[in-house]
Scaffold this motif. Structure first.
Motif, PDB file in Angstrom:
ATOM      1  N   VAL A 255       0.813  -1.138  -0.036  1.00  0.00           N
ATOM      2  CA  VAL A 255       0.027  -0.035   0.150  1.00  0.00           C
ATOM      3  C   VAL A 255       1.083   1.459  -0.174  1.00  0.00           C
ATOM      4  O   VAL A 255       0.846   2.097  -0.544  1.00  0.00           O
ATOM      5  N   SER A 256       2.035   1.354   0.643  1.00  0.00           N
ATOM      6  CA  SER A 256       2.895   2.390   0.821  1.00  0.00           C
ATOM      7  C   SER A 256       3.362   2.745  -0.510  1.00  0.00           C
ATOM      8  O   SER A 256       3.497   3.933  -0.828  1.00  0.00           O
ATOM      9  N   GLU A 257       3.606   1.720  -1.431  1.00  0.00           N
ATOM     10  CA  GLU A 257       4.204   1.946  -2.584  1.00  0.00           C
ATOM     11  C   GLU A 257       3.225   2.825  -3.599  1.00  0.00           C
ATOM     12  O   GLU A 257       3.712   3.810  -4.280  1.00  0.00           O
ATOM     13  N   ILE A 258       1.910   2.351  -3.385  1.00  0.00           N
ATOM     14  CA  ILE A 258       1.032   3.057  -4.151  1.00  0.00           C
ATOM     15  C   ILE A 258       0.812   4.416  -3.545  1.00  0.00           C
ATOM     16  O   ILE A 258       0.501   5.605  -4.554  1.00  0.00           O
ATOM     17  N   SER A 259       0.963   4.869  -2.220  1.00  0.00           N
ATOM     18  CA  SER A 259       0.419   5.769  -1.715  1.00  0.00           C
ATOM     19  C   SER A 259       1.505   6.998  -2.041  1.00  0.00           C
ATOM     20  O   SER A 259       1.328   8.216  -2.120  1.00  0.00           O
ATOM     21  N   GLU A 260       2.903   6.677  -2.447  1.00  0.00           N
ATOM     22  CA  GLU A 260       3.780   7.332  -2.861  1.00  0.00           C
ATOM     23  C   GLU A 260       3.474   8.470  -4.002  1.00  0.00           C
ATOM     24  O   GLU A 260       3.647   9.570  -3.895  1.00  0.00           O
ATOM     25  N   ARG A 261       2.674   7.766  -4.794  1.00  0.00           N
ATOM     26  CA  ARG A 261       2.268   8.546  -6.142  1.00  0.00           C
ATOM     27  C   ARG A 261       1.398   9.579  -5.762  1.00  0.00           C
ATOM     28  O   ARG A 261       1.287  10.905  -6.457  1.00  0.00           O
ATOM     29  N   ALA A 262       0.364   9.403  -4.809  1.00  0.00           N
ATOM     30  CA  ALA A 262      -0.428  10.598  -4.479  1.00  0.00           C
ATOM     31  C   ALA A 262       0.454  11.660  -3.992  1.00  0.00           C
ATOM     32  O   ALA A 262       0.330  12.973  -4.697  1.00  0.00           O
ATOM     33  N   GLY A 263       1.444  11.582  -3.225  1.00  0.00           N
ATOM     34  CA  GLY A 263       2.176  12.518  -2.695  1.00  0.00           C
ATOM     35  C   GLY A 263       3.234  13.153  -3.798  1.00  0.00           C
ATOM     36  O   GLY A 263       3.322  14.344  -3.929  1.00  0.00           O
ATOM     37  N   THR A 264       3.460  12.334  -4.709  1.00  0.00           N
ATOM     38  CA  THR A 264       4.628  12.898  -5.782  1.00  0.00           C
ATOM     39  C   THR A 264       3.751  13.557  -6.773  1.00  0.00           C
ATOM     40  O   THR A 264       4.025  14.666  -7.016  1.00  0.00           O
ATOM     41  N   MET A 265       2.431  13.455  -7.039  1.00  0.00           N
ATOM     42  CA  MET A 265       1.540  14.237  -7.999  1.00  0.00           C
ATOM     43  C   MET A 265       1.336  15.547  -7.411  1.00  0.00           C
ATOM     44  O   MET A 265       1.205  16.478  -7.908  1.00  0.00           O
ATOM     45  N   ALA A 266       1.015  15.530  -6.065  1.00  0.00           N
ATOM     46  CA  ALA A 266       0.807  16.641  -5.346  1.00  0.00           C
ATOM     47  C   ALA A 266       1.930  17.769  -5.551  1.00  0.00           C
ATOM     48  O   ALA A 266       1.844  18.932  -5.682  1.00  0.00           O
ATOM     49  N   GLU A 267       2.990  17.136  -5.299  1.00  0.00           N
ATOM     50  CA  GLU A 267       4.153  18.040  -5.477  1.00  0.00           C
ATOM     51  C   GLU A 267       4.309  18.461  -6.894  1.00  0.00           C
ATOM     52  O   GLU A 267       4.871  19.656  -7.313  1.00  0.00           O
ATOM     53  N   MET A 268       4.033  17.651  -7.844  1.00  0.00           N
ATOM     54  CA  MET A 268       4.224  17.957  -9.096  1.00  0.00           C
ATOM     55  C   MET A 268       3.312  19.278  -9.455  1.00  0.00           C
ATOM     56  O   MET A 268       3.476  20.125 -10.168  1.00  0.00           O
TER      57      MET A 268
END
Length: 378
Positions: A255-268
């Protein structure tokens, strides 16, 4: 006595708009009889206003406390089109339609979007309880359920049947437990109606929820995002690029691997990731033999920290694991009955973790630093 009565009436607020009913032009007439009985005519914004009883009760209470008043009679009327238009113009303060106030320079509302990489991590429960915890700290809080397809916020708050008041296309959020709430689920014709919208329509829906809703002066607006990195999350990031984001995950590594994407897109999208929340972190149980409390890691461990570490590397700055929220069966039960655990048990470990999260979120309030005040020196 009439001046004291007017002063008292000025303290009564419309529970949906959170402004004085006097300022809103809702007081049509006030008279005092020789016997000390006060008669007040209050104009509701729309016929069938769901909170008319609250307004009547509040008016009666404040006037009964005025010296010399022996009784209170409250008559209810309804604003005409001209009066509603004047009220709306006053509330919007000249703001044009489709303008999102939270993206305007000088707006001091702090927008916090709550994101997750996938569904089933308890993101909505975290959002609801965090909003209530912020309100308990004396803050004015709005809650937007932006999960267009899977809106669950009304059910979690026990307001499945609630409908917002609409005044000349201006939508008033539903007040509940000290916060103001709006959800696409409240705007559907029926609860079982299926929403099947694609990108452009979703974008317009998000704009409407942010611009056509009269949120008033908020300290915080919490946005419950749909899981993943789809159209709605993208629209929120583009429309409010200065917003903060909390990433909710679980202890499981996958789950943590998928959660990283949400944070990464936010910073983008030039949002600011506040940190990571590990939900369903562990279960606290009392041993029937030794009567000591033990921690049981039902879903493993380390997922929250792994997400924080990965985001720190990707964003090139330190992003912390803010809290680990333990499992409590009452969260699930409260979701069925509309009783969030922050309200039902203030001493539970889960509530204390959420209160800690609220303290962290409020540690750095949004201010005017870096904002142009449009001042000139003569």
């Amino acid at each position: 006595m009439l001046s004291q009565i007017r002063t008292a009436l000025h303290t009564v607020q419309d529970p949906e708009i959170r402004r004085s009913i006097d300022d809103l032009g809702m007081i049509d007439d006030v008279s005092v009889g020789d016997d000390g009985v006060v008669t007040v005519k209050v104009l509701l914004t729309v016929a069938g206003c769901p909170l008319h009883a609250t307004i009547r009760q509040d008016v009666t209470k404040v006037l009964s406390a005025v010296r010399g008043v022996t009784g209170v009679e409250v008559e209810m009327g309804v604003m005409n089109d001209e009066q509603r238009a004047a009220m709306r113009e006053s509330l919007q303060a000249g703001r044009t339609e489709n303008v999102i106030p939270f993206s305007q320079p000088g707006n001091l509302t702090r927008v916090v979007a709550v994101a997750s990489g996938k569904g089933g991590v308890g993101k909505s429960s975290v959002t609801v309880n965090l909003a209530l915890a912020l309100a308990q700290r004396g803050l004015t809080v709005g809650l937007l359920d932006a999960d267009i397809y899977g809106h669950s916020i009304p059910g979690l708050l026990g307001i499945d049947e609630a409908r917002p008041t609409v005044v000349d296309e201006m939508i008033l959020p539903v007040p509940v437990s000290g916060i103001s709430v709006i959800s696409m689920g409240m705007l559907k014709q029926s609860r079982d109606q299926v929403i099947a919208w694609r990108g452009p329509i979703l974008d317009r829906a998000v704009t409407q929820l942010l611009s056509d809703v009269f949120w008033g002066d908020l300290d915080y607006l919490l946005i419950d995002l749909p899981p993943g990195t789809g159209d709605v999350a993208l629209a929120i990031g583009q429309k409010i690029p200065n917003s903060d984001v909390l990433v909710v995950t679980t202890p499981q590594s996958n789950v943590s691997e998928i959660s990283e994407r949400a944070g990464t897109m936010a910073e983008m999208l030039h949002q600011h990731v506040l940190g990571v929340v590990e939900n369903m972190s562990h279960l606290e149980v009392e041993c029937p033999h030794c009567h000591e409390r033990h921690t049981v890691e039902l879903f493993g461990s380390g997922g929250g920290q792994a997400t924080a570490d990965a985001l720190s590397e990707r964003c090139n700055r330190q992003i912390n694991l803010l809290v680990q929220i333990p499992i409590d069966p009452r969260i699930s039960a409260g979701g069925e009955t509309g009783e969030p655990i922050v309200l039902s048990d203030e001493n539970s470990p889960t509530t204390k973790a959420i209160q800690t999260l609220a303290a962290i979120v409020t540690a750095h309030r949004k201010g005017l630093k870096g904002t142009s005040l449009n001042l000139t020196v003569n």
